[in-house]
Design an enzyme around this catalytic site. Structure first.
Site, mmCIF file in Angstrom:
data_model
loop_
_atom_site.group_PDB
_atom_site.id
_atom_site.type_symbol
_atom_site.label_atom_id
_atom_site.label_comp_id
_atom_site.label_asym_id
_atom_site.label_seq_id
_atom_site.Cartn_x
_atom_site.Cartn_y
_atom_site.Cartn_z
ATOM 1 N N HIS A 104 3.555 -5.405 4.064
ATOM 2 C CA HIS A 104 2.212 -5.914 3.774
ATOM 3 C C HIS A 104 1.145 -5.317 4.681
ATOM 4 C CE1 HIS A 104 -0.364 -8.608 1.610
ATOM 5 N NE2 HIS A 104 -0.729 -9.278 2.679
ATOM 6 N N ASP A 147 6.508 -4.108 0.185
ATOM 7 C CA ASP A 147 5.834 -5.322 0.650
ATOM 8 C C ASP A 147 6.717 -6.531 0.358
ATOM 9 O OD1 ASP A 147 4.089 -7.455 1.147
ATOM 10 O OD2 ASP A 147 2.339 -6.340 0.454
ATOM 11 N N SER A 149 -4.979 -8.245 0.896
ATOM 12 C CA SER A 149 -4.153 -9.424 0.685
ATOM 13 C C SER A 149 -4.917 -10.441 -0.172
ATOM 14 C CB SER A 149 -3.723 -10.017 2.032
ATOM 15 O OG SER A 149 -2.745 -11.013 1.863
#
Length: 901
Positions: free
Chosen positions: A849, A816, A739
């Site tokens: 994610h 995502d 991330s």
């Protein structure tokens, strides 16, 4: 891009720590070898070598015409050649098998080369931590959540317990004092006898329960379905404790999927959201009253949209009852102008709907209202519902932000219909606090903080403001509230009283910060409890201070490193104190009635974890700090078991480094990094660079407007310092993150240009902040119109610099909804245009994610592990410039699989 030299660079060690671990008392039934061991033979190393043409490896034989014309001498010559070829082939086979075994052996030895002969570090002869154990949670410490609840008459020390327990009922309320035989304790009260409920012939399996404040009813949730990170839908039921029966929340629509349901403080009503509209159910009637009617795809009432759920409230509710149950405050969110982003699902159907016949092979597309940086934000306003008058109303606020420049970050009810509203501008650097009076339907601006002028930083959207009611007999003539304030570069507690006073009484001050404060307030004693970093940025201890700022003192042992959190009972007389590390975690119920904490009961000691620690060879953690350009940064180095300072170790840097985040702390933790150190034998280093939290606002706010630059500089500078250590192999250094950490991995590689880090692994990275959501991005970067150069600088754009690394890996979930796959696809296009090929790419279909669809989560970590082993075994060097190899040896190797078949 070369990094400038730091003005000062130094390291200092403040303590050393061995072990850190977790989990279940039983020994693991799983075993695992290091990924790739025994499977990285020579023939699999050169993936760019193409196989030869069919028949290319066959021995040459003369044509039939020439054979017929030849004599016996020629025939003998041919047979001799055949025999020689066969003999050569057999000899080659022997050499190949031998070399193959040797290659497999060398890989295994490479994985274990740092596990013996150490003169410092862990001396345990136990087993290494396996990836299987980490992925299946076997190293997680056991912990318990205590659901404190106020008694119907304000009784303290009551908690809700769920689960079958020796015939005591499934859901019950216990008095914590009863565990020690206290005669003054309340009798245990069973709310639900059984875990399964029958409603009109239907069997209901509750997955969540919420007792009413008077404990006469229980709100049940069944058939829960996830929406986004925090939100979900389900079917709700009202359970009657006296009769042990239940009814639908909405009897007229029992199968309607509800997005949110909340008890009123008076226990006689439930406010709930369905199809984005807010409703009220009074228990005195089976009728449901609609509070709003125009909710739909673009209008939300009482629940947040995607960006407010993710970036502001970190939850699924924007509905708040007043303390007397007379009013409901809620947010109205208008997404009409917010652009949509399509998220595709190739294998699953998140909507739960079957596609029309003939369209089964088309992906499901979910259009998300997702405001990217600079795009229109949802317009959010505060509305109220008067329960008695059945009327929705709003109150105009003076000097409010314009609709497109307002983010509402917190709502706090007071008494007598008073309510505090905290809001910021779009760039989150001006805070305004409004005081509303719902009875008089008036409002006023009571406080403004221009954080941009104070230190160039921003306001985080936290929800920890605490209302303090007036109590003249106890020294509080006016209502007030507690809030976090900036004082001399650090975040501290301020007490604002009366409510319209803009100048606080400082309760804390110094070169340290309060964390998510306050934790609790004892109104009777006038004591505020809070967690802070007073001892060290990496520690968390519990403190108390009086409301006048006097008598600040710690309640946990500060003589040694510790990381605590706490959950107080409703009246603050009791608390669940959780010790998270660095030693074996434990939890205990404590009594706060006296000046010192009195330990009532240990509810978890993780004895099984302690035994597990004794059985495994764990990394040694060395906590240090580095000073770069005058900024002191926290570092932890994980050394392999049996660490030998005479050896040269590869080093993996792991980071997140998002604004106000923290990765280096004293919590007990065995994770992927621990596995890398324990099983693979590599050193793992983490440094919380500039921009991270809990070291003061100067360290944090310097990154604003230029995310990635200082953070990458700090990673590179720290890596250079580690590269100078005698036990570090500076030619084998890698960095990885997920991330924001994925963004930082790429930014560091870009800025370093192969000078320090040879390798990197980026998972779900942001590659251009114009592609990320507006509320998060603009908080730290301003808007693209305000800061175009900053957005250009912080994007991953220098492909030539990335080409200077040996190799890097990029991984992304194809579905995502948070960091869109667009980020990685745009990066790939830039790499293609620049002709860069020194990278590997892996997409995981239908994964969000967290990348966990089907077997994806396991595969991510197995891929990271094997890729890292290949990197530190120099495999990526060998495939950097592949060339055709037509040697007889390569032909023999290529032909072997066909011959074996």
């Amino acid at each position: 891009m070369s990094s400038p030299r730091p003005s000062t660079s130094s390291t200092s060690s403040d303590s050393g720590l061995s072990v850190d671990t977790t989990a279940y008392p039983e020994e693991s039934k799983y075993t695992s070898t290091a990924p790739g061991a025994g499977g990285l033979s020579d023939e699999n190393r050169y993936r760019d070598v193409e196989e030869g043409e069919a028949g290319a490896d066959e021995p040459f034989l003369p044509s039939a015409k020439k054979q017929a014309a030849s004599g016996s001498r020629t025939s003998r010559l041919i047979w001799g050649l055949v025999i020689l070829c066969v003999a050569g082939w057999l000899w080659g086979l022997v050499l190949f098998v031998t070399q193959n075994r040797s290659a497999q052996q060398s890989v295994s030895e490479a994985l274990q080369s740092h596990e013996s002969g150490a003169i410092s570090g862990s001396s345990s002869s136990g087993k290494p931590v396996t990836l299987e154990q980490v992925l299946t949670g076997q190293w997680l410490p056991r912990s318990h959540a205590v659901s404190w609840i106020a008694g119907p008459n304000g009784e303290d020390g009551l908690l809700v317990e769920q689960g079958e327990d020796q015939g005591k009922g499934y859901l019950r309320v216990d008095d914590i004092r009863s565990r020690k035989g206290d005669a003054t304790s309340q009798e245990s009260r069973v709310l639900m006898e059984k875990a399964i409920v029958q409603v009109d012939g239907r069997t209901i399996f509750p997955v969540s329960t919420w007792p009413s404040p008077n404990l006469n009813k229980v709100l049940l949730l069944s058939e829960r379905e996830k929406n986004w990170r925090h939100s979900f839908t389900g079917k709700y039921w009202i359970f009657d404790v006296a009769t042990q029966t239940a009814q639908p929340l909405d009897p007229s629509n029992p199968d309607g999927r509800v997005q949110l349901a909340i008890w009123s403080p008076t226990s006689d009503m439930v406010a709930f959201v369905r199809d984005n509209n807010l409703y009220l159910r009074k228990l005195s009637s089976k009728e449901v009253v609609p509070i709003t009617k125009d909710g739909g795809a673009d209008l939300f009432y009482g629940i947040p949209d995607w960006v407010y759920e993710e970036e502001v409230f970190s939850g699924n509710s924007v509905t708040w009852w007043s303390g007397d149950g007379k009013y409901v405050a809620f947010l109205r969110t208008n997404e009409t102008a917010v652009p949509e982003f399509p998220v595709q699902y190739y294998l699953s159907r998140p909507s739960g709907k079957r596609p029309p016949p003939g369209l089964e092979d088309y992906p499901e597309v979910r259009e998300i209202k997702y405001p990217k940086a600079g795009a229109p934000n949802p317009v959010v306003s505060l509305q109220f519902y008067d329960v008695e008058k059945q009327e929705v109303f709003s109150i105009e606020a003076p000097d409010n932000f314009e609709d497109d420049d307002r983010i509402i970050i917190e709502i706090v009810w007071g008494t007598e219909g008073k309510i505090l509203v905290r809001a910021t501008n779009r760039e989150s650097d001006v805070l305004k606090v409004f005081l509303f009076d719902t009875k008089a339907r008036t409002s006023k601006l009571v406080r403004v903080e221009n954080v941009a002028d104070i230190d160039g930083g921003w306001v985080e959207p936290t929800q920890y403001t605490w209302f303090i009611p007036a109590d003249p007999s106890n020294g509080r003539p006016h209502d007030g509230y507690l809030d976090t304030v900036i004082h001399e570069g650090y975040e501290h507690l301020g007490y604002f009283t009366p409510l319209d006073n803009s100048e606080p009484i400082l309760l804390t001050q110094g070169e340290w910060e309060v964390v998510d404060a306050p934790t609790a307030v004892d109104l009777r004693k006038g004591i505020v409890y809070f967690i802070s970093t007073k001892e060290s940025p990496t520690e968390r201890h519990l403190y108390q201070v009086n409301l006048d700022g006097s008598n600040l003192k710690p309640l946990t042992d500060t003589s040694k490193p510790g990381y605590y959190d706490v959950s107080f009972s409703h009246g603050t007389g009791y608390a669940l104190l959780s010790y998270r590390g660095p030693s074996i975690p434990w939890q205990a119920i404590v009594n706060t009635e006296t000046d010192e904490l009195k330990y009532e009961e240990t509810i978890e000691d993780n004895a099984g974890l302690a035994r597990m620690v004794d059985s495994y060879a764990l990394p040694t953690e060395i906590y240090q700090n580095v000073t770069i350009d005058g900024f002191t940064l926290q570092v932890v180095e994980r050394r392999p078991p049996h660490f030998n300072p005479a050896k040269k170790y590869p080093v993996l840097f792991y980071l997140y480094n998002g604004p106000r985040s923290q990765t280096v702390d004293r919590k007990f933790n065995i994770d992927f990094q621990s596995y890398v150190a324990s099983s693979l034998g590599y050193i793992v280093v983490t440094v919380d660079g500039r921009g991270t939290g809990f070291s003061g606002r100067k360290t944090r706010c310097i990154v604003r407007g230029n995310l990635g630059y200082y953070e990458a500089y700090d990673q590179i500078t720290t890596a250079k310092l580690w590269g100078e250590k005698p036990y570090v192999d500076e030619t084998r250094m890698s960095i990885w993150g997920w991330s924001y950490g994925g963004f930082m991995t790429l930014k560091t590689l870009e800025q370093d240009a192969g000078q320090t880090f040879q390798y990197g692994m980026a998972v779900a990275p942001v590659t251009d902040w114009r592609h990320y959501d507006s509320i998060y991005t603009e908080r730290y970067m301003h808007t693209p119109a305000h800061n175009p150069n900053g957005y250009d600088n912080t994007s991953i754009t220098d492909m030539t610099a990335l080409q200077q690394t040996v190799r890097f890996l990029v991984i992304h979930g194809a579905s995502d909804d948070n960091v869109h796959i667009q980020n990685t696809l745009v990066l790939v296009d830039k790499l293609d245009l620049a002709g860069v090929q020194n990278y590997d790419l892996h997409f995981y279909p239908d994964s969000d994610h967290s990348i966990n669809f089907h077997n994806a989560h396991r595969m991510v970590y197995e891929r990271l592990s094997s890729w890292l082993v290949n990197a530190f075994n120099d495999e990526w060097h060998r495939i950097a410039d592949p060339v055709p190899d037509d040697s007889m040896w390569e032909k023999v190797k290529r032909s072997l699989p066909m011959l074996v078949k």
